[in-house]
Design an enzyme around this catalytic site. Structure first.
Site, mmCIF file in Angstrom:
data_model
loop_
_atom_site.group_PDB
_atom_site.id
_atom_site.type_symbol
_atom_site.label_atom_id
_atom_site.label_comp_id
_atom_site.label_asym_id
_atom_site.label_seq_id
_atom_site.Cartn_x
_atom_site.Cartn_y
_atom_site.Cartn_z
ATOM 1 N N LYS A 1 0.874 -1.185 0.000
ATOM 2 C CA LYS A 1 0.000 0.000 0.000
ATOM 3 C C LYS A 1 0.903 1.224 0.000
ATOM 4 C CE LYS A 1 -2.035 2.993 1.955
ATOM 5 N NZ LYS A 1 -1.837 4.402 1.515
ATOM 6 N N GLU B 1 9.252 1.196 10.988
ATOM 7 C CA GLU B 1 10.335 2.129 10.628
ATOM 8 C C GLU B 1 9.729 3.525 10.683
ATOM 9 O OE1 GLU B 1 13.385 1.365 10.121
ATOM 10 O OE2 GLU B 1 13.371 -0.772 9.660
ATOM 11 N N GLY C 1 2.152 4.875 12.921
ATOM 12 C CA GLY C 1 2.706 3.613 13.410
ATOM 13 C C GLY C 1 1.997 3.148 14.668
ATOM 14 N N GLU D 1 9.356 16.097 14.750
ATOM 15 C CA GLU D 1 9.838 15.909 13.377
ATOM 16 C C GLU D 1 9.122 16.876 12.431
ATOM 17 O OE1 GLU D 1 8.696 12.304 11.258
ATOM 18 O OE2 GLU D 1 10.773 12.070 10.620
ATOM 19 N N GLY E 1 6.685 4.891 8.140
ATOM 20 C CA GLY E 1 5.909 6.129 8.132
ATOM 21 C C GLY E 1 6.104 6.859 9.438
ATOM 22 N N SER E 2 5.134 7.690 9.776
ATOM 23 C CA SER E 2 5.257 8.506 10.984
ATOM 24 C C SER E 2 4.962 7.676 12.231
ATOM 25 C CB SER E 2 4.291 9.682 10.910
ATOM 26 O OG SER E 2 2.965 9.188 10.899
HETATM 27 P P1 NAD Z 1 2.331 8.592 7.297
HETATM 28 O O1 NAD Z 1 2.505 7.904 8.592
HETATM 29 O O2 NAD Z 1 1.357 9.708 7.196
HETATM 30 O O3 NAD Z 1 1.902 7.559 6.168
HETATM 31 C C1 NAD Z 1 2.658 6.410 5.884
HETATM 32 C C2 NAD Z 1 1.768 5.379 5.209
HETATM 33 O O4 NAD Z 1 0.759 4.994 6.134
HETATM 34 C C3 NAD Z 1 1.044 5.889 3.967
HETATM 35 O O5 NAD Z 1 0.989 4.858 3.008
HETATM 36 C C4 NAD Z 1 -0.349 6.177 4.488
HETATM 37 O O6 NAD Z 1 -1.349 6.082 3.511
HETATM 38 C C5 NAD Z 1 -0.508 5.083 5.517
HETATM 39 N N1 NAD Z 1 -1.498 5.371 6.561
HETATM 40 C C6 NAD Z 1 -1.823 6.579 7.079
HETATM 41 N N2 NAD Z 1 -2.753 6.429 8.037
HETATM 42 C C7 NAD Z 1 -3.018 5.110 8.129
HETATM 43 C C8 NAD Z 1 -3.888 4.331 8.940
HETATM 44 N N3 NAD Z 1 -4.683 4.905 9.860
HETATM 45 N N4 NAD Z 1 -3.902 3.000 8.768
HETATM 46 C C9 NAD Z 1 -3.092 2.408 7.856
HETATM 47 N N5 NAD Z 1 -2.264 3.090 7.054
HETATM 48 C C10 NAD Z 1 -2.220 4.426 7.194
HETATM 49 O O7 NAD Z 1 3.784 9.077 6.864
HETATM 50 P P2 NAD Z 1 4.191 9.937 5.598
HETATM 51 O O8 NAD Z 1 3.822 11.366 5.852
HETATM 52 O O9 NAD Z 1 3.726 9.263 4.362
HETATM 53 O O10 NAD Z 1 5.799 9.778 5.635
HETATM 54 C C11 NAD Z 1 6.625 10.531 6.423
HETATM 55 C C12 NAD Z 1 6.996 9.790 7.687
HETATM 56 O O11 NAD Z 1 7.629 8.555 7.363
HETATM 57 C C13 NAD Z 1 7.998 10.541 8.525
HETATM 58 O O12 NAD Z 1 7.649 10.441 9.882
HETATM 59 C C14 NAD Z 1 9.293 9.810 8.263
HETATM 60 O O13 NAD Z 1 10.269 9.953 9.266
HETATM 61 C C15 NAD Z 1 8.826 8.415 8.127
HETATM 62 N N6 NAD Z 1 9.821 7.595 7.433
HETATM 63 C C16 NAD Z 1 10.527 6.651 8.134
HETATM 64 C C17 NAD Z 1 11.511 5.907 7.495
HETATM 65 C C18 NAD Z 1 12.299 4.858 8.220
HETATM 66 O O14 NAD Z 1 12.842 3.985 7.557
HETATM 67 N N7 NAD Z 1 12.390 4.890 9.545
HETATM 68 C C19 NAD Z 1 11.762 6.117 6.135
HETATM 69 C C20 NAD Z 1 11.032 7.077 5.461
HETATM 70 C C21 NAD Z 1 10.051 7.814 6.112
#
Ligand code: NAD
Length: 498
Positions: free
Chosen positions: A181, A256, A239, A391, A234-235
């Site tokens: 996804k 992650e 998470g 962040e 993701g965030s």
């Molecule tokens: P996000 O958490 O908003 O979204 C990440 C993913 O989760 C997207 O595909 C989104 O559609 C999905 N998502 C959102 N809400 C959800 C829910 N309720 N249920 C299931 N899935 C859901 O993050 P973002 O804004 O896309 O990315 C930025 C974040 O990702 C930053 O915090 C960054 O630090 C982190 N990140 C971490 C790493 C790592 O390896 N540690 C790498 C890249 C980015």
């Protein structure tokens, strides 16, 4: 206003076929440099999540995939790696269109992504169990490593394909099936990749990509009873929601998450190298990286001198079209992220941090209508301020002075995150000591943002758990079975444990 008819139209990939959402709904995905939509993406919902998971489940338990030897699985991955390498630039161009990162960076990522597939292709048939020297006579005991089942990979927008590949390569090498996804801001490249998955000869259902809004289709995947594991990047806020939902289903997770990484410059460092490292930590990818070195900790003895040089360097950075080889800073991926960054700049100002560079949306001619933020540096930051604790995920740097090693460690570790840290020093003892004392999954000494499929990557503290990269991490996608065989004809007393 863009005419919908002129937009590229994508379809999801489920059970080996490109399909629309069951509802027929679509949403627009934007080009952040043009600040307008360029493609239509299916808005999948729970019916689509179910279709994809059921397809992945069928592919896991029957048909060609479970019948393959590990070497045959590896061969498929190797073919995919070659196809990815051949199409690296085309895939990168789509990523740039969707997330605005520099073509130079994205083409490097897509080309390197092929190496991840190659590495795990090689590992596929080196997953070995053990024969255990039991303390009990009359038994032969051995272990087998087996795949988990259906893995859901949920990834963010900042490095869409590479982060999907970090999960896809080991999950497939281990024999699982997958539903990916991508972020709703950057779904196109994963769907393009599925054309190569098809060409590489993966059986239908082994890899699926569904698209849509996170809380809708993403959560439907997480909650699906047939899913064995969620591999999330993701965030930390998302998470946490996924972890809670996965806990209700007793599913495995790897997380992650975000970071607030310190980049620590001592006065004995090679300051030219440190300058480059600090810039790469916060301005590369326009600061939209999980490992952004968003807190610059500078030893007080060189603080003013180093800050002056940094401001000069950052001021000269060229913004503009991310496809141009001359550009150093591209746009912000999406409008909500642009607004989030500008809001954090306001927060920092209100907290009393002193803007020494930038501090606003960029309106240079070369930025056109794009979603750009000026490279922004705040001095006089106290580590307890929100701008130092939260962040931002943009080109916004907080500069914090420190006195000595203890002080640097105290400030460096004083955040909820622990993804990465940078240390700049010529002193070898100090380098080792700092690497040991910093609470981060990755510590870079006299470098920043280095990464390889051979080295584990992941977080401490609220930056998550589980690792990506390296031999050990394939076990994140495996479970171990212990097999006991009697080697004696004696019939033991059935009422006593053997
Ligand atoms: P996000 O958490 O908003 O979204 C990440 C993913 O989760 C997207 O595909 C989104 O559609 C999905 N998502 C959102 N809400 C959800 C829910 N309720 N249920 C299931 N899935 C859901 O993050 P973002 O804004 O896309 O990315 C930025 C974040 O990702 C930053 O915090 C960054 O630090 C982190 N990140 C971490 C790493 C790592 O390896 N540690 C790498 C890249 C980015």
């Amino acid at each position: 206003m863009t005419q919908t008819a002129s937009l590229a139209t994508y379809r999801m990939f489920i059970d080996g076929r490109f399909v629309d959402a069951a509802s027929g709904d679509r949403f627009e995905t934007d080009d952040p440099f043009a600040a307008e939509p360029w493609a239509l993406i299916p808005r999948g919902g729970s019916a689509d999540a179910d279709r994809a998971v059921q397809a992945a489940h069928r592919a896991f338990i029957s048909g060609a995939w479970p019948a393959m030897t590990a070497s045959q699985r590896g061969a498929r991955l190797r073919r995919l790696a070659d196809l990815v390498a051949a199409k690296a630039d085309a895939l990168a161009a789509i990523e740039v269109r969707d997330n605005g990162k520099l073509f130079a960076e994205m083409s490097g990522q897509t080309a390197y992504m092929a190496q991840w597939f190659h590495y795990f292709a090689g590992l596929a048939d080196k997953i070995e169990g053990a024969v255990l020297p039991l303390d009990k006579p009359g038994y032969f005991n051995f272990t087998r490593y087996e795949p988990l089942g259906v893995v859901v990979a949920i990834v963010p927008w900042n490095s869409p394909l590479l982060l999907a590949a970090w999960k896809m390569a080991p999950a497939l090498a281990a024999g699982n099936t997958l539903v990916i996804k991508p972020s709703e801001y950057t779904s196109a490249s994963a769907l393009e990749l599925m054309k190569l998955v098809e060409e590489a000869g993966f059986p239908p259902g082994v890899v699926n990509v569904v698209t849509g809004v996170g809380p809708e289709i993403g959560m439907a995947l997480v909650e699906h009873p047939r899913v064995a594991k969620i591999a999330f990047t993701g965030s930390d806020a998302t998470g946490q929601k996924i972890y809670e939902a996965a806990a209700r289903g007793l599913k495995r997770v790897t997380m992650e998450l975000g970071g607030k990484s310190p980049n620590i410059v001592f006065d004995d460092a090679d300051l030219d190298a440190a300058l480059g490292g600090v810039v790469s930590g916060i301005l590369a990818a326009t600061g939209q990286t999980c490992v952004a070195g968003s807190r610059l900790l500078v030893q007080r003895t060189i603080h003013d001198r180093f800050l002056d040089r940094l401001v000069g360097f950052a001021r000269a950075a060229r913004m503009g079209d991310p496809m141009s080889a001359d550009t150093q800073i591209g746009p912000i991926c999406n409008r909500p992220q642009l607004e989030k960054i500008l809001n954090y700049i306001d927060v920092a100002k209100a907290e009393g941090a002193r803007p020494v560079l930038g501090g606003s949306r960029a309106s240079r001619p070369e930025c056109g209508n794009g979603w750009f933020v000026e490279p922004t540096i705040f001095a006089g930051v106290d580590n307890r301020m929100r701008i130092a604790q939260e962040e931002v995920f943009g080109p916004v740097l907080s500069v914090i002075p420190f006195d000595d090693e203890d002080d640097a460690v105290r400030i460096g570790n004083d955040v909820v995150y622990g993804l990465a840290a940078g240390v700049w020093t010529r002193d070898i003892r100090r380098a080792f000591t700092m690497a040991e004392r910093l609470q981060a999954g990755t510590v870079w000494v006299n470098t920043y943002r280095a990464n390889s499929f051979l080295s584990p990557f992941g977080g401490y503290k609220r930056s998550g758990f589980g690792r990506e990269g390296g031999q050990e991490m394939i076990k994140e996608y495996l479970q171990v079975k212990s097999v006991w065989m009697a080697t004696t004809a004696a019939v033991p007393n059935p009422f006593i444990q053997r």
